[in-house]
Design a protein around this motif. Structure first.
Motif, mmCIF file in Angstrom:
data_model
loop_
_atom_site.group_PDB
_atom_site.id
_atom_site.type_symbol
_atom_site.label_atom_id
_atom_site.label_comp_id
_atom_site.label_asym_id
_atom_site.label_seq_id
_atom_site.Cartn_x
_atom_site.Cartn_y
_atom_site.Cartn_z
ATOM 1 N N MET A 1 0.841 -1.192 0.000
ATOM 2 C CA MET A 1 0.000 0.000 0.000
ATOM 3 C C MET A 1 0.883 1.252 0.000
ATOM 4 S SD MET A 1 -2.922 1.188 2.748
ATOM 5 C CE MET A 1 -3.924 -0.233 2.368
ATOM 6 N N LEU A 2 0.545 2.189 -0.853
ATOM 7 C CA LEU A 2 1.332 3.415 -0.953
ATOM 8 C C LEU A 2 1.151 4.267 0.296
ATOM 9 C CD1 LEU A 2 0.646 4.355 -4.676
ATOM 10 C CD2 LEU A 2 2.722 3.340 -3.718
ATOM 11 N N ASN A 3 2.225 4.899 0.719
ATOM 12 C CA ASN A 3 2.231 5.734 1.910
ATOM 13 C C ASN A 3 1.766 7.143 1.543
ATOM 14 O OD1 ASN A 3 3.751 7.799 3.683
ATOM 15 N ND2 ASN A 3 3.862 5.911 4.874
ATOM 16 N N LEU A 4 0.675 7.618 2.221
ATOM 17 C CA LEU A 4 0.114 8.928 1.891
ATOM 18 C C LEU A 4 1.112 10.055 2.170
ATOM 19 C CD1 LEU A 4 -3.592 8.677 3.115
ATOM 20 C CD2 LEU A 4 -2.724 8.563 0.787
ATOM 21 N N GLY A 5 1.885 9.897 3.244
ATOM 22 C CA GLY A 5 2.867 10.929 3.559
ATOM 23 C C GLY A 5 3.893 11.092 2.452
ATOM 24 N N ARG A 6 4.335 9.983 1.876
ATOM 25 C CA ARG A 6 5.316 10.060 0.798
ATOM 26 C C ARG A 6 4.687 10.590 -0.486
ATOM 27 N NH1 ARG A 6 6.841 4.326 2.621
ATOM 28 N NH2 ARG A 6 8.057 4.771 4.479
ATOM 29 N N LEU A 7 3.408 10.252 -0.711
ATOM 30 C CA LEU A 7 2.704 10.820 -1.865
ATOM 31 C C LEU A 7 2.627 12.338 -1.753
ATOM 32 C CD1 LEU A 7 -0.266 8.320 -2.405
ATOM 33 C CD2 LEU A 7 1.722 8.658 -3.884
ATOM 34 N N ARG A 8 2.397 12.819 -0.530
ATOM 35 C CA ARG A 8 2.328 14.263 -0.318
ATOM 36 C C ARG A 8 3.689 14.910 -0.608
ATOM 37 N NH1 ARG A 8 -0.290 14.176 3.939
ATOM 38 N NH2 ARG A 8 -2.278 15.029 3.265
ATOM 39 N N VAL A 9 4.763 14.227 -0.211
ATOM 40 C CA VAL A 9 6.105 14.744 -0.492
ATOM 41 C C VAL A 9 6.335 14.816 -2.001
ATOM 42 C CG1 VAL A 9 8.575 14.264 -0.281
ATOM 43 C CG2 VAL A 9 7.082 13.960 1.701
ATOM 44 N N LEU A 10 5.931 13.779 -2.728
ATOM 45 C CA LEU A 10 6.090 13.770 -4.186
ATOM 46 C C LEU A 10 5.363 14.944 -4.815
ATOM 47 C CD1 LEU A 10 6.885 12.445 -6.904
ATOM 48 C CD2 LEU A 10 4.781 11.081 -6.725
ATOM 49 N N CYS A 11 4.119 15.160 -4.425
ATOM 50 C CA CYS A 11 3.345 16.272 -4.979
ATOM 51 C C CYS A 11 4.005 17.608 -4.680
ATOM 52 C CB CYS A 11 1.920 16.252 -4.408
ATOM 53 S SG CYS A 11 0.916 14.857 -4.957
ATOM 54 N N ALA B 1 12.161 10.062 1.288
ATOM 55 C CA ALA B 1 10.752 9.766 1.025
ATOM 56 C C ALA B 1 10.534 9.440 -0.453
ATOM 57 C CB ALA B 1 9.880 10.944 1.447
ATOM 58 N N ILE B 2 11.156 10.212 -1.342
ATOM 59 C CA ILE B 2 11.019 9.950 -2.778
ATOM 60 C C ILE B 2 11.667 8.613 -3.135
ATOM 61 C CG2 ILE B 2 11.637 10.744 -5.088
ATOM 62 C CD1 ILE B 2 9.446 12.398 -3.767
ATOM 63 N N ALA B 3 12.827 8.333 -2.559
ATOM 64 C CA ALA B 3 13.512 7.067 -2.842
ATOM 65 C C ALA B 3 12.675 5.874 -2.395
ATOM 66 C CB ALA B 3 14.883 7.044 -2.158
ATOM 67 N N ARG B 4 12.051 5.994 -1.217
ATOM 68 C CA ARG B 4 11.206 4.901 -0.726
ATOM 69 C C ARG B 4 9.977 4.725 -1.602
ATOM 70 N NH1 ARG B 4 11.275 6.328 5.760
ATOM 71 N NH2 ARG B 4 13.500 5.952 6.108
ATOM 72 N N LEU B 5 9.409 5.829 -2.044
ATOM 73 C CA LEU B 5 8.235 5.749 -2.902
ATOM 74 C C LEU B 5 8.588 5.102 -4.239
ATOM 75 C CD1 LEU B 5 5.240 6.456 -2.942
ATOM 76 C CD2 LEU B 5 5.834 8.708 -3.848
ATOM 77 N N GLU B 6 9.740 5.447 -4.780
ATOM 78 C CA GLU B 6 10.176 4.820 -6.031
ATOM 79 C C GLU B 6 10.434 3.326 -5.832
ATOM 80 O OE1 GLU B 6 12.216 8.460 -8.543
ATOM 81 O OE2 GLU B 6 13.483 7.350 -7.119
ATOM 82 N N ALA B 7 10.945 2.955 -4.663
ATOM 83 C CA ALA B 7 11.156 1.535 -4.382
ATOM 84 C C ALA B 7 9.821 0.806 -4.270
ATOM 85 C CB ALA B 7 11.963 1.375 -3.091
ATOM 86 N N GLU B 8 8.825 1.476 -3.634
ATOM 87 C CA GLU B 8 7.501 0.867 -3.497
ATOM 88 C C GLU B 8 6.819 0.668 -4.845
ATOM 89 O OE1 GLU B 8 6.303 2.691 0.911
ATOM 90 O OE2 GLU B 8 5.516 3.593 -0.924
ATOM 91 N N THR B 9 6.982 1.622 -5.742
ATOM 92 C CA THR B 9 6.300 1.556 -7.033
ATOM 93 C C THR B 9 7.112 0.820 -8.091
ATOM 94 O OG1 THR B 9 7.224 3.704 -7.700
ATOM 95 C CG2 THR B 9 5.083 3.714 -6.595
ATOM 96 N N GLY B 10 8.422 0.710 -7.857
ATOM 97 C CA GLY B 10 9.276 0.083 -8.851
ATOM 98 C C GLY B 10 9.464 0.934 -10.089
ATOM 99 N N ALA B 11 9.310 2.243 -9.937
ATOM 100 C CA ALA B 11 9.428 3.141 -11.096
ATOM 101 C C ALA B 11 10.133 4.426 -10.693
ATOM 102 C CB ALA B 11 8.043 3.478 -11.650
#
Length: 323
Positions: free
Chosen positions: A1-11, A36-46
């Motif tokens: 499940m994607l982390n909302l806090g990291r999504l907010r950082v991306l935006c 946060a961006i690195a973790r989100l990229e690891a979660e999404t694989g993109a």
């Protein structure tokens, strides 16, 4: 499940066009934004963002994720507004109390966020030590209190400083400060060792507590929970600390350490400003830590606004952990 806090950082990174601007907007460090961006990229694989001379821009995958994230945030905001209406917190009051180091770190952003979302609620903030504000929460003087306790410690309230005996409120409450309250864990606050900058162990990344057995110690007043836990930790390491100075002001404690009169264990929340004359080190194998909680009275007695503030504090504590 994607982390909302990291999504907010991306935006925020894409909206601001740089990691540094996003960090300033979110009250994060730049390294926390990068992580946060690195973790989100690891979660999404993109790969989600790319940097060029014009700044930071999203990849196709990043732009798609941002579109969904903005829709999610709009839904969350609508849900909060609907919940606020149901809970009836468009007016009224919220009385909050906090111990000093959390009051200086976690509470300012939480208070600002709450006031922005609920301007009609009268919000007050008082400060005190847990052994003082815990019983006052039980007595109905506060709606919410930030408290801390040390895991595995089941002793009663600390001795009353002025009377030299256990307080009546402490005897009534019994056991740990948070027993009988509704507690939401916010974070663990490790106690790191503060050493004079010229100390022989200053260059060691993670000294052991037993390395400090022959040192003089500076600590908070002997009856305080933190001082008692320092003594417990030292005894577990095989020695009793020789305490030469006491102060309940951690800036004073830092100053005394910087002057070379002793070493100290200081909670991370009290180390937002570090004296130039000291070095702070984690202890091996692990620094002792206190658990910080948001406490309310249980059941229907809890104010609706207090429940909303707890959710805000959980979010703020998450940002602090990632910073």
């Amino acid at each position: 499940m994607l982390n909302l806090g990291r999504l907010r950082v991306l935006c925020e990174v894409v909206s601001r066009g740089s990691f540094s601007s996003a960090a300033e907007s979110l009250a994060y460090t730049q390294s926390a934004v990068s992580q946060a961006i690195a973790r989100l990229e690891a979660e999404t694989g993109a790969e989600l963002v790319v940097r060029d001379r014009r700044g930071v821009r999203p990849t196709a995958a990043g732009a798609t994720l941002i579109d969904h994230a903005e829709a999610i945030f709009a839904q969350v905001q609508a849900a909060e507004a609907d919940l606020d209406a149901v809970l009836g917190i468009r007016a009224g009051r919220l009385r909050v109390a906090s111990f000093p180091s959390a009051g200086a770190t976690l509470m300012p952003l939480a208070v600002a966020t709450f006031r922005e979302r609920h301007p009609g609620v009268e919000l007050t903030l008082a400060e005190g030590e847990p052994e003082e504000i815990g019983p006052r929460l039980r007595a109905g003087e506060f709606d919410l209190a930030l408290l801390f306790e040390f895991p595995g410690v089941g002793e009663g309230q600390p001795d009353d400083v002025s009377a030299g005996r256990k307080s009546e409120a402490g005897r009534r409450a019994g056991g740990r400060l948070t027993v009988g309250l509704r507690n939401v864990a916010l974070l663990e606050d490790p106690m790191h060792v503060a050493l004079p900058a010229t100390h022989p162990l200053a260059g060691k990344l993670a000294p052991r507590l037993e390395d400090l057995r022959d040192e003089d110690w500076v600590q908070t007043s002997a009856v305080s929970p933190c001082a008692k836990h320092v003594v417990r930790s030292c005894l577990a390491a095989g020695f009793e600390p020789h305490v030469t100075f006491e102060s309940d002001d951690y800036e004073t404690v830092q100053g005394l350490v910087a002057a070379g009169v002793g070493v100290a264990l200081i909670p991370r929340l009290a180390l937002t400003r570090v004296h130039s004359g000291i070095v702070v080190r984690e202890l091996a194998p692990r620094s002792p830590a206190r658990k910080v909680v948001a406490a309310t009275v249980p059941g229907a007695g809890a104010a609706p606004a207090a429940k909303t503030m707890v959710r805000i504090l959980v979010d703020v504590a998450g940002r602090y952990r990632e910073a």
